[in-house]
Design an enzyme around this catalytic site. Structure first.
Site, mmCIF file in Angstrom:
data_model
loop_
_atom_site.group_PDB
_atom_site.id
_atom_site.type_symbol
_atom_site.label_atom_id
_atom_site.label_comp_id
_atom_site.label_asym_id
_atom_site.label_seq_id
_atom_site.Cartn_x
_atom_site.Cartn_y
_atom_site.Cartn_z
ATOM 1 N N HIS A 82 29.753 32.046 39.064
ATOM 2 C CA HIS A 82 30.742 31.545 38.109
ATOM 3 C C HIS A 82 30.770 30.028 38.211
ATOM 4 O O HIS A 82 30.596 29.481 39.294
ATOM 5 C CB HIS A 82 32.130 32.117 38.450
ATOM 6 C CG HIS A 82 33.103 32.002 37.330
ATOM 7 N ND1 HIS A 82 33.827 30.866 37.102
ATOM 8 C CD2 HIS A 82 33.424 32.877 36.353
ATOM 9 C CE1 HIS A 82 34.590 31.058 36.025
ATOM 10 N NE2 HIS A 82 34.358 32.263 35.556
ATOM 11 N N ASP B 55 32.970 40.588 35.456
ATOM 12 C CA ASP B 55 32.131 41.501 34.680
ATOM 13 C C ASP B 55 31.340 42.478 35.526
ATOM 14 O O ASP B 55 30.726 43.398 34.998
ATOM 15 C CB ASP B 55 31.162 40.690 33.816
ATOM 16 C CG ASP B 55 31.900 40.026 32.697
ATOM 17 O OD1 ASP B 55 32.825 40.659 32.168
ATOM 18 O OD2 ASP B 55 31.576 38.883 32.353
#
Ligand code: ACO
Length: 435
Positions: free
Chosen positions: A311, A369
């Protein structure tokens, strides 16, 4: 901009005696920012930050992320508390209006959303223009953008009442539009919203029910869906939210801005990652194949990434991923799925990656996710709808951020500059004189 400077840096250009002070402005928590607005007018230089990793593009009071500690706060409330104790519409109220609602406020807010769940009947015709095999993200991008052709009475972006009505319309209609995109792909009749159901419940109903049969929404799955929506509701100035803000900064209407956000969300580096995780797990196929796959991920020339990992902001476990993992187990238990090969594969992949020096040194952890796809698949939702679901949830964040921007007296058109490295000026060469 709020806040008094807590320091400054003095900048001079080499060979010049003109010095300017750039004030250092504090946030409530998190890094302070240098206000560089005087840099170009006074010194004639820009700042360079491709990908905006070190740039605060706006001031915001909505969401705070501490990526090193793995903290996510909405209006100050930790995401795990919200996911555990509140509902998606409570969180929507919080993001949009700044505070958790009391009972009366929540009832009024829910009523205002419910008032708008249906879409103009003419909008149904839009679906027929799409191929049956169109990706539902393509469909919702087009249909949400088309809302601006139907609701002319709430398009004055400078009118707070219009802004409020548009916000309700978007939050209420996007699930209907998304569920219909799915129904269209199946060739099944569109189900009209049922306002006696909760927000997530109604969404599941519109996706799964058919007019010929009674349909009961499983409350455990409805709660899981509500939690998934909460976890995706807002995430500070990510790519799609920045897209919405940039589009909105021109004065474009909120339906057009949210359609732009949907387009931005679609990419596999952003909202498309949940779909990509399932594809990746299917490609890996078995636990035995994990080491070869990890070797490919680590090979710079392979262009393969471990989807659902890494991320831009989190350099620690994404706090949403932990809640997702818990929810995943709840859903599989409820559905009586004892051994899910995909979940087993994902858990093993996660275990191996978290112990591998490559991922440790680059601080790559599971993001939101990594598990959401497994839950959604177990709930019977097809892979192509995963990012659509993300868009349904994020509509609340987009519209809250858009509203905040429109209410900001310092708001002006977003217009980044560049470091130009092309040709300097040169003269046009006639076609017959070019080599
Ligand atoms: N697998 C393997 N290596 C990775 C991964 C990954 N998932 N993510 C980052 N890296 C490596 C990069 O190769 C790079 O290595 P290098 O320094 O040796 O060149 C380093 O880690 C830094 O990566 P960047 O791409 O520079 O990081 P950035 O902040 O630009 O990217 C992103 C963040 C796009 C999320 C990236 O981690 C990624 O592609 N992840 C997979 C896709 C994904 O899961 N996206 C969902 C994000 S969450 C969301 O939008 C809801």
């Amino acid at each position: 901009m709020s806040g008094t400077a807590i320091g400054s840096v003095t900048v001079t250009l080499n060979g010049s005696d003109h010095a300017i002070k750039l004030p250092l402005l504090p946030g409530t928590i998190g890094p302070s920012v240098f206000d560089i607005r005087k840099l170009y007018p006074e010194l004639g230089v820009f700042t360079y930050d491709p990908g905006y990793g070190g740039t605060a593009a706006c001031e915001s009071k909505i969401t705070y992320i501490d990526g090193d500690e793995g903290i996510l706060l909405h209006r100050g409330y930790p995401i795990d508390q919200l996911a555990e104790k509140s509902t998606f519409l409570e969180v929507a109220h919080l993001l949009l209006n700044g505070e958790l609602p009391n009972e009366a406020e929540l009832a009024a807010f829910e009523r205002d959303v419910l008032l708008h769940t249906m879409v103009h009947e003419q909008l149904r015709q839009f679906y027929n223009g799409f191929r049956r095999d169109a990706h539902p993200m393509a469909v919702i991008c087009g249909v949400v953008g088309a809302l601006s052709a139907f609701y002319h009475d709430s398009l004055d972006v400078n009118n707070p009442v219009h802004r409020r009505i548009s916000a309700f319309r978007l939050i209420a209609k996007v699930p209907t539009i998304a569920a219909w995109a799915y129904k269209y792909s199946l060739g099944q009749p569109f189900m009209y919203p049922r306002n006696d159901l909760g927000y997530a419940e109604n969404f599941l109903y519109m996706m799964n029910a058919v007019p010929a049969e009674p349909y009961h929404v499983n409350p455990v799955l409805a709660r899981a869906m509500d939690r998934i929506l909460i976890l995706h509701a807002d995430h500070e100035q990510n790519a799609s939210t920045s897209t919405v803000r940039l589009a909105g900064s021109t004065g474009a209407n909120p339906f057009a801005c949210v359609a732009a956000g949907i387009a931005s969300l679609w990419g596999p580096a952003h909202g498309g990652a949940n779909e990509a995780v399932l594809k990746m797990l299917a490609e890996i196929g078995s636990k035995e194949a994990i080491p070869d796959f990890i070797a490919k991920v680590k090979d710079k020339n392979s262009n393969v990434r471990l989807m659902g990992f890494g991320h831009r902001v989190y350099k620690n476990y994404d706090p949403r991923a932990k809640i997702m993992e818990r929810t995943c187990h709840e859903v599989l238990d409820e559905l009586g799925i004892k051994d899910d090969p995909l979940l087993d594969l994902a858990l093993e992949l996660e275990r191996i990656a978290l112990h591998d020096e490559y991922f440790i040194s680059k601080k790559l952890y599971p993001n939101v996710d990594f598990y959401s796809g497994i839950i959604l698949k177990a709930m019977g939702i097809p892979t192509s709808m995963f990012t659509v679901l993300f868009a349904v949830a994020r509509t609340v964040g987009w519209i809250s951020q858009w509203k905040e921007m429109m209410e900001d007296p310092l708001q002006r058109i977003g217009r980044p500059r560049q470091l130009y490295t092309g040709h300097p000026q040169r003269d046009y060469v006639a076609l017959d004189e070019r080599g």
